[in-house]
Write a protein that holds these residues in place. Structure first.
Motif, mmCIF file in Angstrom:
data_model
loop_
_atom_site.group_PDB
_atom_site.id
_atom_site.type_symbol
_atom_site.label_atom_id
_atom_site.label_comp_id
_atom_site.label_asym_id
_atom_site.label_seq_id
_atom_site.Cartn_x
_atom_site.Cartn_y
_atom_site.Cartn_z
ATOM 1 N N ASP A 1 34.372 20.952 -0.548
ATOM 2 C CA ASP A 1 35.688 20.182 -0.236
ATOM 3 C C ASP A 1 35.166 19.238 0.926
ATOM 4 O O ASP A 1 35.710 18.661 1.574
ATOM 5 C CB ASP A 1 36.851 20.913 0.313
ATOM 6 N N THR A 2 33.763 18.939 1.085
ATOM 7 C CA THR A 2 33.152 18.320 2.115
ATOM 8 C C THR A 2 32.572 16.954 1.715
ATOM 9 O O THR A 2 32.183 16.153 2.278
ATOM 10 C CB THR A 2 32.250 19.136 2.997
ATOM 11 N N VAL A 3 32.290 16.959 0.411
ATOM 12 C CA VAL A 3 31.522 15.842 -0.513
ATOM 13 C C VAL A 3 32.378 15.451 -1.549
ATOM 14 O O VAL A 3 32.742 16.136 -2.482
ATOM 15 C CB VAL A 3 30.098 16.490 -0.890
ATOM 16 N N PRO A 4 32.644 14.298 -1.799
ATOM 17 C CA PRO A 4 33.496 13.368 -2.828
ATOM 18 C C PRO A 4 32.676 13.338 -4.216
ATOM 19 O O PRO A 4 31.429 13.258 -4.127
ATOM 20 C CB PRO A 4 34.204 12.244 -2.113
ATOM 21 N N LEU A 5 33.489 13.431 -5.141
ATOM 22 C CA LEU A 5 33.060 13.184 -6.560
ATOM 23 C C LEU A 5 32.305 11.888 -6.566
ATOM 24 O O LEU A 5 31.202 11.326 -7.187
ATOM 25 C CB LEU A 5 33.984 13.154 -7.693
ATOM 26 N N THR A 6 32.744 10.767 -5.708
ATOM 27 C CA THR A 6 32.181 9.523 -5.560
ATOM 28 C C THR A 6 30.488 9.625 -5.479
ATOM 29 O O THR A 6 29.748 8.677 -5.826
ATOM 30 C CB THR A 6 32.700 8.371 -4.716
ATOM 31 N N ASN A 7 30.177 10.672 -4.548
ATOM 32 C CA ASN A 7 28.898 10.529 -4.107
ATOM 33 C C ASN A 7 28.151 11.169 -5.367
ATOM 34 O O ASN A 7 26.803 10.568 -5.661
ATOM 35 C CB ASN A 7 28.650 11.803 -3.083
ATOM 36 N N LEU A 8 28.491 11.894 -6.138
ATOM 37 C CA LEU A 8 27.816 12.482 -7.269
ATOM 38 C C LEU A 8 27.458 11.179 -8.228
ATOM 39 O O LEU A 8 26.586 11.024 -8.719
ATOM 40 C CB LEU A 8 28.598 13.429 -8.170
ATOM 41 N N ALA A 9 28.700 10.314 -8.513
ATOM 42 C CA ALA A 9 28.528 9.203 -9.373
ATOM 43 C C ALA A 9 27.351 8.442 -8.738
ATOM 44 O O ALA A 9 26.591 7.403 -9.427
ATOM 45 C CB ALA A 9 29.830 8.651 -9.532
ATOM 46 N N GLY A 10 27.411 8.151 -7.571
ATOM 47 C CA GLY A 10 26.412 7.187 -6.717
ATOM 48 C C GLY A 10 25.134 7.681 -7.084
ATOM 49 O O GLY A 10 23.983 6.903 -7.251
ATOM 50 N N TRP A 11 24.961 8.951 -6.825
ATOM 51 C CA TRP A 11 23.414 9.626 -6.926
ATOM 52 C C TRP A 11 23.089 9.710 -8.429
ATOM 53 O O TRP A 11 21.717 9.202 -8.626
ATOM 54 C CB TRP A 11 23.466 10.953 -6.636
ATOM 55 N N LEU A 12 24.028 9.724 -9.403
ATOM 56 C CA LEU A 12 23.580 9.383 -10.703
ATOM 57 C C LEU A 12 23.107 7.881 -10.870
ATOM 58 O O LEU A 12 21.986 7.540 -11.611
ATOM 59 C CB LEU A 12 24.619 9.694 -11.850
ATOM 60 N N LEU A 13 23.727 6.858 -10.459
ATOM 61 C CA LEU A 13 23.594 5.654 -10.449
ATOM 62 C C LEU A 13 22.028 5.479 -10.006
ATOM 63 O O LEU A 13 21.270 4.595 -10.621
ATOM 64 C CB LEU A 13 24.762 4.436 -9.876
ATOM 65 N N ALA A 14 22.013 5.715 -8.579
ATOM 66 C CA ALA A 14 20.850 5.626 -7.958
ATOM 67 C C ALA A 14 19.438 6.125 -8.836
ATOM 68 O O ALA A 14 18.385 5.886 -8.660
ATOM 69 C CB ALA A 14 20.910 6.238 -6.360
ATOM 70 N N GLY A 15 19.826 7.386 -9.321
ATOM 71 C CA GLY A 15 18.845 8.104 -9.957
ATOM 72 C C GLY A 15 18.478 7.481 -10.929
ATOM 73 O O GLY A 15 17.073 7.413 -11.251
ATOM 74 N N LEU A 16 19.528 6.869 -11.988
ATOM 75 C CA LEU A 16 18.889 5.896 -13.115
ATOM 76 C C LEU A 16 18.054 4.779 -12.646
ATOM 77 O O LEU A 16 17.088 4.470 -13.235
ATOM 78 C CB LEU A 16 20.004 5.633 -13.916
#
Length: 272
Positions: free
Chosen positions: A183-198
């Motif tokens: 509950d301290t990290v939003p789902l948008t962070n995961l999406a951002g890391w996937l984009l950055a990772g690609l």
């Protein structure tokens, strides 16, 4: 070729042993993390990231040559600063967040420790992805490696981010909705890391192809260190989150991600 000659040929050279020594030191530092607090914990965090960065650069250099090690360092540093600076200024692609002063000096608002953390994560993610995709058909293997490396890169952050938010290194303006149990990290962070990772893994794949020396050392020797780092930081991190840090949600996600990797490796082993 005699057995003695073969053994000498495959004996780990000093350049291949150094990453493993650094990885073992990182494991020891990671064990110390939940046993410290305050300034001591900050020092341990810096130690882990510096050691992890050194493992990545020395492992890449041992596997593919010094040019690849330098290319990895430069590429990850630039990519990390660009993504993080844009993220701080606009909220894209991670969502709005801000760093505390605990991480020290910054460049374009990005603490120096952050690109080093990317570097710590980038090479082990690529190495593990190469292992997980080794049974993919050759014509599709390169694309599969990039995609899986990006997923591993983002998955690692699922475990790491709640720990560093807890440590007070950064906070999210809108931490919900997040993954179940976090509950301290939003789902948008995961999406951002996937984009950055690609983006990062695509560029890194191109960089390795352009800089790698012909041949290279035996893979199981030079890959041991980055694989140890990612295994300990995710699986060992999950244990620390569950037992010492009071982060059951990220502990569960770390355990689940570890189980997925082990399942893929088990399937590969059965198909040999």
């Amino acid at each position: 070729m005699t057995s003695a000659t073969a053994a000498a040929r495959w004996a780990p050279a000093p350049a291949a042993r150094l990453p493993l020594v650094l990885a073992v030191a990182l494991v020891l530092a990671a064990i110390a993390y939940p046993l410290t607090d305050g300034g001591g914990r900050d020092a341990v965090s810096w130690t882990i990231v510096l050691l992890g960065s050194a493992v990545s650069v020395t492992s890449a250099a041992a596997a593919h040559g010094a040019r690849t090690g330098v290319a990895l360092l430069a590429l990850v540093a630039v990519t990390a600063v660009v993504f993080e600076a844009v993220g701080l200024a606009t909220g894209f692609p991670y969502g709005p967040y801000g760093y505390s002063g605990a991480l020290g000096p910054t460049l374009l608002g990005v603490p120096f420790l952050v690109p080093l953390a990317w570097l710590m994560m980038a090479w082990p993610s690529r190495v593990l992805a190469a292992v997980l995709t080794r049974r993919v058909r050759p014509g599709r293997r390169r694309a599969a490696r990039v995609v899986v490396a990006a997923a591993v890169f983002a998955g690692w952050d699922v475990v790491l981010d709640p720990q560093l938010v807890q440590a007070g290194y950064w906070t999210w303006a809108q931490p919900r909705p997040g993954l179940p149990g976090i509950d301290t990290v939003p789902l948008t962070n995961l999406a951002g890391w996937l984009l950055a990772g690609l983006v990062l893994m695509t560029l890194l794949d191109l960089a390795v192809a352009r800089t790698a020396r012909p041949g290279g050392r035996r893979t199981d020797v030079v890959d041991a260190a980055p694989l140890l780092v990612i295994a300990w930081m995710v699986a060992g991190g999950a244990l620390a989150h569950a037992v010492w840090l009071g982060l059951p949600g990220s502990a569960a996600w770390g355990a689940a991600l570890t189980a997925v990797v082990l399942a893929v490796l088990a399937v590969q082993a059965r198909r040999r």
